[in-house]
Motif scaffolding. Structure first.
Motif, PDB file in Angstrom:
ATOM      1  N   ASN A 195      25.823   4.204  10.102  1.00 28.81           N
ATOM      2  CA  ASN A 195      24.825   5.094  10.707  1.00 28.81           C
ATOM      3  C   ASN A 195      25.063   6.563  10.318  1.00 28.81           C
ATOM      4  O   ASN A 195      25.249   7.430  11.161  1.00 28.81           O
ATOM      5  N   VAL A 200      20.083   8.522   9.209  1.00 30.11           N
ATOM      6  CA  VAL A 200      19.646   8.157  10.564  1.00 30.11           C
ATOM      7  C   VAL A 200      19.547   9.408  11.429  1.00 30.11           C
ATOM      8  O   VAL A 200      20.531  10.125  11.612  1.00 30.11           O
ATOM      9  N   ILE A 203      19.825   6.780  16.795  1.00 30.80           N
ATOM     10  CA  ILE A 203      20.061   5.350  16.990  1.00 30.80           C
ATOM     11  C   ILE A 203      19.265   4.894  18.211  1.00 30.80           C
ATOM     12  O   ILE A 203      19.476   5.379  19.321  1.00 30.80           O
ATOM     13  N   ARG A 209      16.248   2.131  14.271  1.00 29.60           N
ATOM     14  CA  ARG A 209      16.736   3.466  13.959  1.00 29.60           C
ATOM     15  C   ARG A 209      15.546   4.383  13.659  1.00 29.60           C
ATOM     16  O   ARG A 209      14.552   3.957  13.060  1.00 29.60           O
ATOM     17  N   GLU A 211      14.740   7.129  11.260  1.00 29.50           N
ATOM     18  CA  GLU A 211      15.351   7.567  10.011  1.00 29.50           C
ATOM     19  C   GLU A 211      14.899   8.974   9.629  1.00 29.50           C
ATOM     20  O   GLU A 211      13.822   9.438  10.023  1.00 29.50           O
ATOM     21  N   PHE A 228      21.070  -1.175   9.064  1.00 28.43           N
ATOM     22  CA  PHE A 228      22.154  -0.329   9.574  1.00 28.43           C
ATOM     23  C   PHE A 228      23.092  -1.159  10.453  1.00 28.43           C
ATOM     24  O   PHE A 228      22.645  -1.886  11.351  1.00 28.43           O
TER      25      PHE A 228
END
Length: 502
Positions: A195, A200, A203, A209, A211, A228
């Protein structure tokens, strides 16, 4: 407790000599219960406690230790109790009288983790690759520096790509992917990541995720998917983790000495190619042979590679300098004190004004440096020639010695400094190497004027400016004119006669 030799004696007395359990008990003094046990087993006797030994010193502090370890689960990993720190606190806060080894032994028992076990995995060709960064030290111009290593591995064929950068910023991540795809000649369907913040932004729940936009642009351009890992679960991309370890041990041990990262990356590229002769684990084929199958199932490359950069707004000051990452970069003086945009590449900077490219620089990774292009200041120096001798852009330009020779000749005559600036401006029309050669030719002839240098350059580059040398044959119609040399001794005669000229 009886030993194995006692068991042997009892068994022979009974099974060989035929003695009864009562007789053996009477002769040896062993209880009939012990004798029966010896007759029923040939296992080596092991002492077993009927009940645990009391530990009066530590029993009173066990709940305290358990509570501290429970609190540690919510604390940062580097701010958790060690066994030594637990012992210190017990002595300071609870007047603990036991030894440190007692606490260490108890904490070790509590922290015993179950043995790690993994499921063997087998990946289909063309579907997956794994990525990770590594960090190594090298000798760059004899100086030890830390650099970052971009590592990508195809999970089916074990094909590798390794490249170095000075940093792990987003532009390096993007450029590394573009270079890797060009090296492979294709694109894996899915790439596995941890991550990293350059990919990213946030989270979310589960595998979801949010991005980074530039990373999404990379995926959209090459049409691959990203996967991920769970936070702190590096084992989910074990192949590339092993690649990072192998690169450090085999490619960077001993520490390589190079003059540039380009030189190092060319060498690493050869290492990646030679790795194709390695045999794939639990297989009879090599990495190169397996990659042929891998590549057939991968995505094709797009028609053109992605240009990898991030946009940073900057503003130039009155010295025609823009500041980026604590370093100052020059722009043409006509763009002083203006709002500009900087395209930040992995190794370079490109500065724009209203969409027009106005300056490029090699990126500096030190701090507090000034990076000049002296050409940016020549138009202003032509107006203010008095600043030439002390202009910092010229002092840091590291011009060849022939330019300093010209400056020494020019600064002693009227308008000579402007002539020198015009000579530098010739670089906008002609190749610097051509200008340098022409300056040497001009200096050999004792000519240090701008007009003469420019005329020589034109003669070298434009045919119609070339002047052919004159050559007269024996039958030439041009008359031969001979001039008699003057007699200068007559002036000495005048001095001897003490003549006065009015």
């Amino acid at each position: 407790m009886l030993q194995m030799a006692n068991y042997e004696f009892i068994r022979k007395q009974h099974f060989v000599l035929g003695k009864s359990i009562r007789q053996i008990s009477r002769e040896t003094g062993y209880s009939r219960q012990v004798i029966r046990k010896a007759l029923t087993t040939t296992e080596i006797p092991v002492y077993k406690l009927s009940k645990l030994k009391p530990k009066p010193v530590i029993e009173s502090v066990k709940p305290i230790i358990l509570e501290w370890l429970r609190q540690d689960e919510q604390a940062p990993p580097k701010q958790r109790h060690t066994a030594k720190r637990i012992f210190q606190r017990l002595v300071e806060e609870y007047d603990f009288t036991g030894g440190e080894s007692t606490i260490r032994r108890y904490v070790r028992q509590l922290r015993v983790s179950p043995p790690k076990a993994y499921v063997p995995l087998d990946f289909p060709p063309g579907k997956f690759a794994q990525f990770d960064w590594g960090e190594v030290d090298i000798l760059l111009f004899g100086k030890q520096v830390t650099i970052q290593v971009f590592c990508l591995r195809c999970t089916y064929s074990r094909k590798i790509f390794v490249q170095t950068f000075f940093h792990q910023k987003q532009e390096a991540l993007l450029q590394g992917h573009v270079n890797a795809f060009e090296f492979l000649g294709a694109v894996p369907h899915t790439i596995v990541y941890d991550n990293l913040k350059t990919a990213v932004k946030k989270i979310l729940e589960g595998k979801n995720r949010e991005e980074q936009e530039r990373f999404t642009q990379l995926r959209a351009h090459y049409l691959f998917e990203s996967y991920f890992c769970e936070p702190a679960k590096g084992n989910q991309k074990g192949q590339v983790e092993n690649l990072v370890k192998m690169v450090k041990q085999q490619f960077f041990t001993p520490m390589p000495s190079v003059a540039s990262l380009d030189e190092l990356n060319d060498w690493l590229l050869q290492k990646c190619l030679s790795y194709e002769d390695t045999r794939v684990p639990r297989s009879t084929i090599t990495v190169g042979e397996a990659f042929i199958q891998d590549k057939e199932c991968m995505l094709p490359l797009p028609s053109h590679p992605l240009e990898c950069y991030r946009m940073v707004p900057v503003k130039s000051n009155s010295l025609s300098l823009v500041t980026f990452e604590q370093n100052a970069y020059s722009v043409p003086v006509s763009y002083a004190s203006k709002e500009l945009v900087c395209r930040v590449y992995a190794d370079d900077l490109a500065i724009y004004h209203n969409g027009e490219l106005i300056a490029t620089h090699q990126r500096c990774f030190e701090k507090g440096k000034e990076i000049f292009n002296y050409d940016h200041y020549l138009d202003l120096l032509l107006i203010r020639p008095g600043s030439v001798l002390y202009a910092r852009p010229l002092q840091k330009a590291k011009l060849p010695e022939i330019y300093h020779q010209f400056l020494d000749k020019c600064k002693h005559r009227s308008a000579g400094i402007k002539d020198f600036i015009r000579i530098l401006l010739l670089h906008r029309e002609f190749e610097p190497s051509l200008v340098e050669d022409t300056l040497r030719e001009s200096a050999q002839n004792g000519i240090f004027q701008y007009d003469a240098v420019r005329q020589l350059l034109l003669q070298r580059t434009i045919p119609e400016h070339r002047v052919s040398s004159l050559a007269f044959g024996d039958e030439s119609h041009v008359p031969v004119i001979r001039v008699k040399s003057p007699n200068l001794t007559q002036y000495n005669d005048l001095l001897q006669k003490r003549s006065v000229v009015h």
